[in-house]
Design an enzyme around this catalytic site. Structure first.
Site, mmCIF file in Angstrom:
data_model
loop_
_atom_site.group_PDB
_atom_site.id
_atom_site.type_symbol
_atom_site.label_atom_id
_atom_site.label_comp_id
_atom_site.label_asym_id
_atom_site.label_seq_id
_atom_site.Cartn_x
_atom_site.Cartn_y
_atom_site.Cartn_z
ATOM 1 N N GLU A 142 6.486 -1.083 6.204
ATOM 2 C CA GLU A 142 7.012 -2.211 5.426
ATOM 3 C C GLU A 142 8.426 -2.603 5.864
ATOM 4 O O GLU A 142 9.368 -2.615 5.065
ATOM 5 C CB GLU A 142 6.957 -1.899 3.931
ATOM 6 C CG GLU A 142 5.533 -1.783 3.433
ATOM 7 C CD GLU A 142 5.414 -1.622 1.924
ATOM 8 O OE1 GLU A 142 6.399 -1.252 1.287
ATOM 9 O OE2 GLU A 142 4.317 -1.868 1.401
ATOM 10 N N GLU A 300 -2.686 -0.539 2.777
ATOM 11 C CA GLU A 300 -2.519 0.193 1.518
ATOM 12 C C GLU A 300 -3.211 -0.628 0.439
ATOM 13 O O GLU A 300 -2.867 -1.797 0.225
ATOM 14 C CB GLU A 300 -1.036 0.357 1.173
ATOM 15 C CG GLU A 300 -0.280 1.183 2.196
ATOM 16 C CD GLU A 300 1.184 1.421 1.819
ATOM 17 O OE1 GLU A 300 1.561 1.163 0.659
ATOM 18 O OE2 GLU A 300 1.944 1.847 2.698
HETATM 19 C C1 GAL Z 1 4.250 0.792 -0.599
HETATM 20 C C2 GAL Z 1 4.792 1.694 0.477
HETATM 21 C C3 GAL Z 1 4.246 3.096 0.317
HETATM 22 C C4 GAL Z 1 4.421 3.544 -1.086
HETATM 23 C C5 GAL Z 1 3.770 2.572 -2.024
HETATM 24 C C6 GAL Z 1 3.894 2.989 -3.472
HETATM 25 O O1 GAL Z 1 4.916 -0.412 -0.690
HETATM 26 O O2 GAL Z 1 4.466 1.238 1.755
HETATM 27 O O3 GAL Z 1 4.883 3.958 1.195
HETATM 28 O O4 GAL Z 1 5.785 3.645 -1.341
HETATM 29 O O5 GAL Z 1 4.361 1.316 -1.860
HETATM 30 O O6 GAL Z 1 5.165 2.954 -3.947
#
Ligand code: GAL
Length: 646
Positions: A142, A300
């Site tokens: 990110e 994700e």
């Molecule tokens: C995303 C990030 C992950 C984790 C997730 C939950 O934005 O890429 O590493 O932090 O949020 O907080």
């Protein structure tokens, strides 16, 4: 549809790894993403690399037929690096150095950061170059268009300006620096937007350049990593994962030299009660597909209740785990990787839930996930299938930046109007593309060009598109700024006035106040935030303001331009206003619509190898009834119906 999970072997006792991999394989997981935050285990001491544990994990997955996406761990350099180079962290707006011990705190321009990143990436890429289990790479995590105000980054900004403008005179002219006696007589005088002033006090032209610089700067870091990976581990596609955050890089530029898009998708676990709130992630999914105009990945995906940056949110309701993943697939996400396999028992994110809870006892969400994996297998024929849309919405990060720099009126957000137009057309059962302003418009029938605020070459394409028979939908706040973010001396909508056939003699930023907009058929809808007080020149008036001191002035118009039509929406309406315009425009363009879809029901069609596949998703917390092709259907909350059309 390919399903994966984000897994952190370094968080778990090794005794759990094999059982986890077994359960993944049995459930139908086809890939894992590993190592994006694992630098301190991969290089525990300077120059001492340890890939043994990662090799073991990769081999464990490979032996069960599970592929691996490896990440460069450059979001979290280890603390020994900062101990040795305390100035390798970013400097914040107030001049303070970011503290370590969290993540994403490195200055991407610091030579030591670059040197250690290079060594790490080279070592990793070489180490896994012959490992067939590693099928792709993710760069960092990110990445944001960081605002780092260290002296090195400030110097980079000045160099960026030198390359862009060549001379201080050109910068002074572009920025209108005569205002407040801000004219530069040396490059060193140029200050980035740090300090305690609110951003809205700073020169908007300088600010827009700073946003552009910050985006270019992180993209250069990303491309530098891609080049290292490709050199030492050729033949594997490279990506980075993005989300919608305050400092977004320009996704169109960020992915130009990467192989595929990946997006982190966390839809709401509680739908807003106010039907006016656009909550469907369909918009973001269509936007991500539009970045490369190709299928993409979710790196994700929502697995459980979110919490850690804020108090815990609701857990995904029954149906959401599968429904939201299939919604992503319906919009072009061929690979969906769930964040995360199991909820962390340690660290700041222990309340950001994975598929399995702290107890390690698979529960309801996991059973839904397993069911999704079964369904995913049936969708192989649709993998890679394109989505053909008649409607496009133009998007621009320059506009997103410019509206952040100068908020127009209370409650006004750039992306929200794109979302409202998106919601209006998807509510008619249509596929919609969200594409960059720089894209060609061939093949579309309707192009929505909302808030064309900062000048761009899209203006000519829109003129040509309408002249050639297309329908263009323009909105207020178009033609306002030149390319430097300075106001254009012209009656609005400036360069769009001729094709729209209207001008705004004045405008009224009314913020949270409301105004009635009455259509020609006598019905009214509510609007607010912004009102262009329009005078139709050649356009036909479709709706007028029915309250306020500009009662009777035109609010929405339609003009004939060449072979096509140009709509102009001069205000920011309730959802119903956009639905009406979308309905009129689609009918007039002769496009098939489904006018009576229940609220929340979304339809997408992908062109599979064996014919079209229709996805009908109920994005509502209650069951919905509808009739499609004469067939009565009932969809449970978050249910996705998949129909193979022949
Ligand atoms: C995303 C990030 C992950 C984790 C997730 C939950 O934005 O890429 O590493 O932090 O949020 O907080």
């Amino acid at each position: 549809m390919r399903i994966g999970v984000d897994y952190y072997p370094e968080h778990w006792d090794k005794s759990l790894w094999a059982a986890d991999a077994d359960l993944m394989a049995q459930t139908g997981v086809e890939l894992v993403r590993l190592a994006e935050f694992a630098w301190c285990r991969l290089e525990p001491r300077e120059g001492v690399f340890d890939f043994a544990w990662l090799d073991e994990a990769v081999a464990l997955f490979a032996s069960r037929g599970i592929d691996v996406v490896l990440c460069t761990p450059t979001s979290c350099p280890p603390l020994w690096l900062y101990e040795k180079h305390p100035d390798a962290v970013m400097v914040e707006k107030d001049g303070q150095r970011t503290r370590t011990g969290i993540r994403g705190h490195r200055c991407v321009n610091h030579p030591a950061v670059r040197m250690y990143c290079e060594r790490m990436i080279e070592a990793m890429a070489r180490h896994y170059a012959d490992n067939k289990a590693v099928i792709a790479w993710q760069i960092d995590n990110e990445l944001e268009a960081y605002f780092c105000f260290c002296e090195r980054c400030n110097g980079r900004f000045r160099e960026w300006l030198q390359a862009k403008y060549g001379s201080l005179e050109a910068v002074n002219r572009a920025y209108g620096n005569v205002v407040w006696s801000g004219e530069y007589s040396s490059w060193e005088q140029i200050q980035p937007p740090c300090g305690s002033y609110p951003h809205a006090w700073l020169n908007p032209a300088l600010m827009l350049d700073y946003y552009r610089f910050a985006s270019d700067n992180v993209i250069a870091f990303c491309n530098w990593q891609a080049e290292l990976i490709r050199r030492h581990c050729p033949g594997r596609p490279v990506t980075t994962n993005v989300w919608f955050c305050e400092h977004m890089p320009d996704f169109y530029k960020e992915f130009r030299d990467l192989d595929f898009i990946s997006y982190d998708n966390y839809p709401a676990t509680k739908l807003p009660e106010d039907p006016e709130v656009c909550c469907s992630h369909a918009f973001h999914l269509d936007l991500m597909r539009g970045v490369k105009r190709a299928p993409f990945w979710i790196m994700e995906q929502l697995s459980g209740g979110m919490g850690c940056w804020a108090p815990m949110a609701r857990m995904p309701e029954p149906g959401m785990i599968g429904g939201y993943a299939l919604q992503a697939f319906a919009h072009g996400a061929d690979t969906v990787v769930f964040f995360r396999w199991r909820t962390a028992n340690i660290g700041a994110e222990m309340h950001w839930h994975g598929l399995i809870d702290h107890s390690n006892v698979p529960g309801r969400r996991f059973r839904e996930f397993a069911e999704l994996c079964r369904r995913a297998k049936e969708l192989q024929g649709v993998q890679g299938a394109p989505i053909k849309a008649d409607v496009a919405i133009l998007c621009s990060f320059e506009n997103e930046y410019a509206f952040r720099i100068q908020p127009q009126t209370n409650g006004y957000y750039y992306l929200e109007q794109l979302q409202r137009l998106h919601a209006a057309f998807t509510a008619l059962g249509m596929n919609v593309d969200v594409i960059g302003q720089h894209e060609a418009l061939d093949g579309y029938r309707i192009v929505c060009a909302p808030e064309m605020y900062v000048a761009s070459d899209a203006s000519q394409r829109l003129h040509d598109f309408a002249a050639g028979g297309g329908t263009v939908i323009l909105t207020a706040r178009s033609g306002v700024k030149d390319e430097h973010n300075n106001a254009v001396m012209a009656q609005l909508p400036g360069v769009y006035r001729d094709m729209a056939g209207v001008y705004a003699g004045e405008y009224a930023p009314i913020g949270y106040d409301r105004v009635q907009v009455r259509f020609e058929d006598g019905t009214a809808v509510e609007a607010g935030q912004w009102c262009d007080v329009l005078t139709a020149e050649t356009a036909q008036v479709l709706a007028r303001y029915d309250s306020e001191y500009f009662k009777g002035a035109a609010a929405i118009t339609r003009n004939a331009w060449g072979e096509g039509k140009v709509y102009y929406i001069g205000t920011v309406g309730r959802q119903e206003l956009y639905r009406r315009v979308a309905c009129i425009a689609a009918k007039e363009a002769g496009l098939p619509i489904i006018p009576d879809l229940p609220a929340g029901v979304e339809i997408t069609v992908r062109r599979g190898r064996e014919g079209d596949v229709r996805f009908v998703f109920n994005h509502a917390a209650s069951a919905q009834r509808l009739t499609l092709d004469g067939q009565a259907l009932t969809l449970a909350p978050y249910e996705m119906l998949i129909q193979h059309l022949h």
